[in-house]
Motif scaffolding. Structure first.
Motif, PDB file in Angstrom:
ATOM      1  N   PHE A  44       0.828  -1.205   0.000  1.00  0.00           N
ATOM      2  CA  PHE A  44       0.000   0.000   0.000  1.00  0.00           C
ATOM      3  C   PHE A  44       0.863   1.255   0.000  1.00  0.00           C
ATOM      4  O   PHE A  44       0.595   2.212  -0.718  1.00  0.00           O
ATOM      5  CB  PHE A  44      -0.924   0.009   1.218  1.00  0.00           C
ATOM      6  CG  PHE A  44      -2.189  -0.746   0.968  1.00  0.00           C
ATOM      7  CD1 PHE A  44      -3.215  -0.170   0.237  1.00  0.00           C
ATOM      8  CD2 PHE A  44      -2.355  -2.035   1.435  1.00  0.00           C
ATOM      9  CE1 PHE A  44      -4.382  -0.859  -0.013  1.00  0.00           C
ATOM     10  CE2 PHE A  44      -3.519  -2.730   1.187  1.00  0.00           C
ATOM     11  CZ  PHE A  44      -4.540  -2.151   0.462  1.00  0.00           C
ATOM     12  N   ARG A  45       1.891   1.223   0.833  1.00  0.00           N
ATOM     13  CA  ARG A  45       2.706   2.412   1.010  1.00  0.00           C
ATOM     14  C   ARG A  45       3.365   2.845  -0.297  1.00  0.00           C
ATOM     15  O   ARG A  45       3.511   4.033  -0.567  1.00  0.00           O
ATOM     16  CB  ARG A  45       3.768   2.083   2.049  1.00  0.00           C
ATOM     17  CG  ARG A  45       4.479   3.270   2.552  1.00  0.00           C
ATOM     18  CD  ARG A  45       5.395   2.853   3.674  1.00  0.00           C
ATOM     19  NE  ARG A  45       6.524   3.741   3.658  1.00  0.00           N
ATOM     20  CZ  ARG A  45       7.698   3.459   4.192  1.00  0.00           C
ATOM     21  NH1 ARG A  45       7.888   2.309   4.788  1.00  0.00           N
ATOM     22  NH2 ARG A  45       8.662   4.322   4.130  1.00  0.00           N
ATOM     23  N   HIS A  46       3.732   1.883  -1.121  1.00  0.00           N
ATOM     24  CA  HIS A  46       4.402   2.227  -2.373  1.00  0.00           C
ATOM     25  C   HIS A  46       3.433   2.256  -3.562  1.00  0.00           C
ATOM     26  O   HIS A  46       3.850   2.409  -4.697  1.00  0.00           O
ATOM     27  CB  HIS A  46       5.554   1.256  -2.639  1.00  0.00           C
ATOM     28  CG  HIS A  46       6.620   1.325  -1.586  1.00  0.00           C
ATOM     29  ND1 HIS A  46       7.462   2.402  -1.461  1.00  0.00           N
ATOM     30  CD2 HIS A  46       6.949   0.486  -0.577  1.00  0.00           C
ATOM     31  CE1 HIS A  46       8.277   2.218  -0.424  1.00  0.00           C
ATOM     32  NE2 HIS A  46       7.987   1.065   0.123  1.00  0.00           N
ATOM     33  N   GLY A  47       2.159   2.073  -3.281  1.00  0.00           N
ATOM     34  CA  GLY A  47       1.162   2.163  -4.342  1.00  0.00           C
ATOM     35  C   GLY A  47       1.265   1.036  -5.349  1.00  0.00           C
ATOM     36  O   GLY A  47       0.953   1.222  -6.531  1.00  0.00           O
ATOM     37  N   THR A  50      -1.734  -0.001  -7.431  1.00  0.00           N
ATOM     38  CA  THR A  50      -2.176   0.931  -8.478  1.00  0.00           C
ATOM     39  C   THR A  50      -1.365   0.800  -9.765  1.00  0.00           C
ATOM     40  O   THR A  50      -1.719   1.397 -10.767  1.00  0.00           O
ATOM     41  CB  THR A  50      -2.107   2.401  -7.987  1.00  0.00           C
ATOM     42  OG1 THR A  50      -0.730   2.735  -7.708  1.00  0.00           O
ATOM     43  CG2 THR A  50      -2.914   2.619  -6.737  1.00  0.00           C
ATOM     44  N   LYS A 359      -6.571   3.221   5.510  1.00  0.00           N
ATOM     45  CA  LYS A 359      -5.595   4.304   5.539  1.00  0.00           C
ATOM     46  C   LYS A 359      -5.203   4.769   4.137  1.00  0.00           C
ATOM     47  O   LYS A 359      -5.036   5.953   3.893  1.00  0.00           O
ATOM     48  CB  LYS A 359      -4.353   3.815   6.287  1.00  0.00           C
ATOM     49  CG  LYS A 359      -3.314   4.884   6.523  1.00  0.00           C
ATOM     50  CD  LYS A 359      -2.244   4.398   7.484  1.00  0.00           C
ATOM     51  CE  LYS A 359      -1.117   5.425   7.519  1.00  0.00           C
ATOM     52  NZ  LYS A 359       0.104   4.867   8.048  1.00  0.00           N
ATOM     53  N   TYR A 360      -5.044   3.811   3.234  1.00  0.00           N
ATOM     54  CA  TYR A 360      -4.431   4.167   1.960  1.00  0.00           C
ATOM     55  C   TYR A 360      -5.391   4.230   0.773  1.00  0.00           C
ATOM     56  O   TYR A 360      -5.026   4.716  -0.278  1.00  0.00           O
ATOM     57  CB  TYR A 360      -3.307   3.171   1.633  1.00  0.00           C
ATOM     58  CG  TYR A 360      -2.104   3.274   2.541  1.00  0.00           C
ATOM     59  CD1 TYR A 360      -1.467   4.499   2.726  1.00  0.00           C
ATOM     60  CD2 TYR A 360      -1.598   2.165   3.197  1.00  0.00           C
ATOM     61  CE1 TYR A 360      -0.356   4.604   3.544  1.00  0.00           C
ATOM     62  CE2 TYR A 360      -0.479   2.259   4.023  1.00  0.00           C
ATOM     63  CZ  TYR A 360       0.131   3.480   4.190  1.00  0.00           C
ATOM     64  OH  TYR A 360       1.225   3.589   4.992  1.00  0.00           O
ATOM     65  N   SER A 361      -6.612   3.681   0.948  1.00  0.00           N
ATOM     66  CA  SER A 361      -7.511   3.675  -0.205  1.00  0.00           C
ATOM     67  C   SER A 361      -8.331   4.947  -0.234  1.00  0.00           C
ATOM     68  O   SER A 361      -8.477   5.624   0.767  1.00  0.00           O
ATOM     69  CB  SER A 361      -8.434   2.465  -0.153  1.00  0.00           C
ATOM     70  OG  SER A 361      -7.674   1.299  -0.198  1.00  0.00           O
ATOM     71  N   VAL A 362      -8.874   5.200  -1.372  1.00  0.00           N
ATOM     72  CA  VAL A 362      -9.647   6.430  -1.578  1.00  0.00           C
ATOM     73  C   VAL A 362     -10.930   6.387  -0.762  1.00  0.00           C
ATOM     74  O   VAL A 362     -11.610   5.390  -0.737  1.00  0.00           O
ATOM     75  CB  VAL A 362      -9.997   6.581  -3.066  1.00  0.00           C
ATOM     76  CG1 VAL A 362     -10.737   7.896  -3.272  1.00  0.00           C
ATOM     77  CG2 VAL A 362      -8.740   6.540  -3.883  1.00  0.00           C
TER      78      VAL A 362
ATOM     79  N   LYS B 316      -8.929  15.502   0.328  1.00  0.00           N
ATOM     80  CA  LYS B 316      -8.049  14.342   0.403  1.00  0.00           C
ATOM     81  C   LYS B 316      -6.632  14.676  -0.051  1.00  0.00           C
ATOM     82  O   LYS B 316      -6.429  15.539  -0.885  1.00  0.00           O
ATOM     83  CB  LYS B 316      -8.599  13.201  -0.456  1.00  0.00           C
ATOM     84  CG  LYS B 316      -9.879  12.626   0.127  1.00  0.00           C
ATOM     85  CD  LYS B 316     -10.454  11.538  -0.748  1.00  0.00           C
ATOM     86  CE  LYS B 316     -11.734  10.996  -0.131  1.00  0.00           C
ATOM     87  NZ  LYS B 316     -12.443  10.104  -1.026  1.00  0.00           N
ATOM     88  N   PHE B 318      -3.070  12.906  -1.577  1.00  0.00           N
ATOM     89  CA  PHE B 318      -2.494  11.727  -2.225  1.00  0.00           C
ATOM     90  C   PHE B 318      -0.992  11.898  -2.391  1.00  0.00           C
ATOM     91  O   PHE B 318      -0.494  13.008  -2.582  1.00  0.00           O
ATOM     92  CB  PHE B 318      -3.121  11.491  -3.596  1.00  0.00           C
ATOM     93  CG  PHE B 318      -4.511  10.941  -3.502  1.00  0.00           C
ATOM     94  CD1 PHE B 318      -4.744   9.576  -3.495  1.00  0.00           C
ATOM     95  CD2 PHE B 318      -5.599  11.801  -3.390  1.00  0.00           C
ATOM     96  CE1 PHE B 318      -6.029   9.074  -3.377  1.00  0.00           C
ATOM     97  CE2 PHE B 318      -6.891  11.301  -3.272  1.00  0.00           C
ATOM     98  CZ  PHE B 318      -7.101   9.934  -3.271  1.00  0.00           C
ATOM     99  N   ARG B 327      -0.950   6.631  -3.518  1.00  0.00           N
ATOM    100  CA  ARG B 327      -1.672   6.188  -2.345  1.00  0.00           C
ATOM    101  C   ARG B 327      -2.205   7.374  -1.564  1.00  0.00           C
ATOM    102  O   ARG B 327      -1.711   8.481  -1.672  1.00  0.00           O
ATOM    103  CB  ARG B 327      -0.774   5.346  -1.446  1.00  0.00           C
ATOM    104  CG  ARG B 327       0.345   6.124  -0.763  1.00  0.00           C
ATOM    105  CD  ARG B 327       0.725   5.454   0.546  1.00  0.00           C
ATOM    106  NE  ARG B 327       2.048   5.738   1.014  1.00  0.00           N
ATOM    107  CZ  ARG B 327       2.303   6.559   2.050  1.00  0.00           C
ATOM    108  NH1 ARG B 327       1.314   7.198   2.640  1.00  0.00           N
ATOM    109  NH2 ARG B 327       3.540   6.741   2.465  1.00  0.00           N
ATOM    110  N   ARG B 328      -3.221   7.073  -0.789  1.00  0.00           N
ATOM    111  CA  ARG B 328      -3.831   8.105   0.030  1.00  0.00           C
ATOM    112  C   ARG B 328      -2.958   8.395   1.245  1.00  0.00           C
ATOM    113  O   ARG B 328      -2.363   7.494   1.827  1.00  0.00           O
ATOM    114  CB  ARG B 328      -5.202   7.575   0.498  1.00  0.00           C
ATOM    115  CG  ARG B 328      -5.926   8.440   1.479  1.00  0.00           C
ATOM    116  CD  ARG B 328      -7.047   9.185   0.820  1.00  0.00           C
ATOM    117  NE  ARG B 328      -7.655  10.106   1.756  1.00  0.00           N
ATOM    118  CZ  ARG B 328      -8.794   9.868   2.376  1.00  0.00           C
ATOM    119  NH1 ARG B 328      -9.444   8.747   2.179  1.00  0.00           N
ATOM    120  NH2 ARG B 328      -9.311  10.760   3.214  1.00  0.00           N
TER     121      ARG B 328
END
Lengths: 362, 341
Positions: A44-47, A50, A359-362, B316, B318, B327-328
């Motif tokens: 998650f931290r490094h995306g 995505t 924490k990390y998702s939209v 928000k 990013f 990432r958020r």
């Protein structure tokens, strides 16, 4: 402090090259499971989610120690914290995990002596500084932390520290993978195997599980290049239908692992049945104290035996840990269950799947 | 268990984190009772007009543990912190007050050292400590020393800054390396035994703000990302201004040792406290000029443009990761590190 071996594995050009190759090669729909919570966070931290093609989905596995801790063990910690003669020493992650009626954080706010430590050895320090108190260490962890806990018990024995004990909710990784593969409905096309755990266990520890289920498996480090390389290997194995157990973290992991750490661990602990949250009892997946170290067993010392308790209604932590559900498909996610009001441990632990999604998702 | 109801029963450390739970306490408990147009802006300080003069007024309490750490102590933290809160209103800080809460048994030698540090910090920044108060509580009823400082300053002519003034297109500048203070205090804290050469960034930013104002760059927001770090402050601004924020991981200035410690302990530097850094939101056309102005200041040498304000995803933040993912950056729910300032 040297950062060698971090920046190299965050190199954006290397990473972008890997992403390009994965995209070019991957055609089949793939469900890949990262077993370890630290991988979940890094992904998650490094995306990383995505940048992957749509046919690859990443599932979070049962490798967050707090998340798989049974509610009855949390209740036991709370029970211990409630005793006037006890200083409870714990890793910070456990503080907010809800038990049946309370949490360590709430008990602390009401006066219980709960201390956050970074190692079992810090807890020994507390024991020597507070000779009139009993210090109990909440042992929650996998092969990565069990050897240190074992070493701390040996140190206490050597130094004659008698007011220290351990409540063991320790767990082993390979039996959980086997239990997972035997569960109806579980579909995993590849494992990203944990890095830290494998430093201790070595590649060999996974061989029996691999040879039984022939699931493509790659041990990975925690930097984006490590994780993307592991995904690339798993894509290749799947596309070529050539499952293998590979070590993608050779700078830290050997075939046999850290033999000294294994010896210390097995000197003090022995395999026992453990209850995994949401999964249930798995034989030989826990690590209990050997009879000669029962004097350090907090459960025995304080006569703690907690009843099994049903998990909170609607909480899908168990299914999420097995890749059967995603956090977003849990009815409680973001509604009743948030990091401020967590229902299940996957929302509490910093390595929990639900906390990561939140924490990390939209 | 009914966590929600129980959380309201008792105060937990998270209520002081500066994250979501603090924010909820502010909006659910404090604002409804104290409500007025100045407070409800939720800026670092209050901007007031008294007899035709525009004043900035701010207060802050310091409970840092340990009280002495590499590069400073609770004393200069308390003076610089309030100077910075006033400065972020676009004001020139002039006078501050000091309230001391001391625990019975606290060594006078340590108090003397803290007071000397406070005097030095005030002198360096050109502010005067003009009023104060001292209370002593029985042993065990407080931890060594707690300090409250309040201060006032004159808002510079024609300057109007607020966390609610960020606009799409604005460039975001951070005045130097992030997370130094929080990691310093953590490393100095009892129980964490490892060596590093990092020290707090505690500093008064009033001269930097003066140069920013004098540059006449089109600045919309100034904020010091203290408790909760850059991540929390950017979330507050995104929400106050109802805009989206995009920052770039590769552009975040971070000392090697701080980065290493964060890696080891699993902390995200975006949420670690700073005590001598500011974030400036400036029109795109003026961004490069402002960057030079900030870099010319003694505390701004490592300043960088780290991102920009966008129209999409209002409220928000990013982060574009180094590998090209995204990432958020959410507001922290609770406490990452208690008693950091």
């Amino acid at each position: 402090m040297s950062l060698k071996y971090v920046d190299e594995f965050r190199d954006s050009n290397l990473a972008k090259g890997l992403i390009k190759r994965i995209r070019a090669m991957s055609h089949k729909p793939l469900r890949l499971m990262e077993v370890c919570g630290t991988h979940t966070m890094s992904i998650f931290r490094h995306g990383i989610r995505t940048v992957l093609p749509e046919n690859i989905s990443l599932l979070t596995g049962p490798g967050c120690p707090v998340c798989v801790t049974a509610q009855k063990d949390i209740d036991a910690f709370i029970e211990l914290a409630g005793r006037d003669d006890v200083i409870l020493a714990t890793f910070g992650d456990l503080m907010k995990v809800p038990g049946s009626h309370s949490s360590l954080s709430l008990e602390k706010a009401q006066g219980a002596d709960v201390r956050i430590v970074y190692s079992a050895f810090d807890a020994i320090g507390l024991a020597t500084q507070n000779p009139q108190k009993e210090v109990v260490f909440c042992a929650v962890g996998f092969e990565t932390t069990i050897p240190t806990i074992a070493a701390s018990i040996l140190a206490c024995q050597e130094q004659g520290v008698t007011n220290f004990s351990v409540y063991s909710a320790n767990k082993l990784t390979p039996p959980a993978l086997a239990a997972l593969m035997q569960t109806d409905g579980v579909q995993v096309d590849g494992f990203i195997l944990p890095g830290h755990v494998s430093v201790i266990t070595g590649t060999d520890a996974y061989r029996p599980v691999f040879e039984t289920y022939l699931t493509p498996s790659v041990i990975a480090g925690f930097e984006p290049v490590d994780i993307l390389s592991a995904i690339e290997r798993l894509v290749v194995q799947n596309e070529n239908q050539s499952p293998a157990l590979e070590n993608g973290y050779t700078r830290a992991v050997s075939e046999q692992g850290n033999i000294k750490a294994q010896q210390v661990m097995h000197q003090v602990f022995e395999p026992c049945t453990a209850t995994w949250r949401g999964i249930g009892d798995i034989p030989d997946s826990g690590m209990g104290l050997r009879p000669e170290y029962h004097g350090f067993d907090a459960a025995r010392r304080f006569g703690i035996e907690m009843p099994d308790v049903p998990e909170p209604k609607g909480c899908a932590c168990g299914e999420i840990l097995m890749g059967l559900k995603t956090p977003e498909s849990c009815a409680l996610y973001k509604k009743k269950c948030t990091p401020m009001t967590p229902v299940g441990p996957c929302m509490v632990s910093s390595e929990g799947a639900c906390a990561a999604f939140y924490k990390y998702s939209v | 268990m009914e966590t929600n109801a129980m959380k309201q029963d008792k105060i937990v450390l998270d209520h002081g984190s500066g994250g979501k739970i603090s924010h909820n306490m502010m909006t659910d408990m404090i604002l409804p009772l104290f409500n007025n147009p100045t407070l409800s802006k939720l800026d670092d300080g209050a901007a007031l007009t008294i007899a035709g003069k525009r004043l900035a007024f701010s207060t802050d309490s310091y409970v840092v543990d340990p009280i002495f750490f590499p590069g400073g102590n609770i004393g200069d933290l308390a003076v610089n912190g309030t100077i910075n809160d006033i400065s972020m209103c676009g004001a020139n800080p002039l006078y501050i007050s000091v309230g001391l809460i001391l625990e019975e048994g606290f060594e006078t030698e340590k108090l003397q050292k803290i007071l000397e540090t406070m005097a030095g910090a005030a002198k360096k920044a050109g502010v005067q400590i003009v009023t104060g108060d001292t209370k002593v509580v029985p042993k065990g009823k407080a931890d060594k020393i707690f300090i409250n400082t309040s201060g006032i300053g004159l808002i510079y002519n024609g300057v109007e800054l607020s966390g609610s003034f960020a606009r799409p297109g604005d460039q975001i500048i951070v005045s130097g390396t992030i997370a130094d203070h929080g990691i310093t205090v953590l490393s100095a804290r009892e129980g964490l035994r490892f060596d590093s050469d990092i020290q707090t960034d505690s500093a008064a930013l009033n001269t930097m703000v003066k140069s920013i104002v004098e540059s006449e760059c089109d600045v919309h927001v100034l904020r010091d990302p203290t408790r909760g770090g850059v991540g929390t402050t950017l979330n507050e601004i995104a929400s106050q201004s109802n805009v989206g924020i995009r920052i770039r991981e590769a552009d975040l200035p971070l000392r090697g040792a701080v980065k290493g410690t964060c890696e080891l302990l699993g902390f995200d530097p975006l949420y670690i406290a700073n005590e001598g850094k500011l974030l400036a939101f400036v029109s795109k056309n003026d961004a490069e000029q402002l960057l030079e102005v900030i870099r010319a200041n003694e505390y701004g040498k490592d300043a960088r443009i780290i991102g920009e304000v966008v129209e999409s995803d209002p409220g928000k933040v990013f982060l574009e990761t180094a590998i090209g993912g995204s990432r958020r950056v959410d507001m922290l729910a609770g406490e990452q590190l208690p008693r950091i300032c």
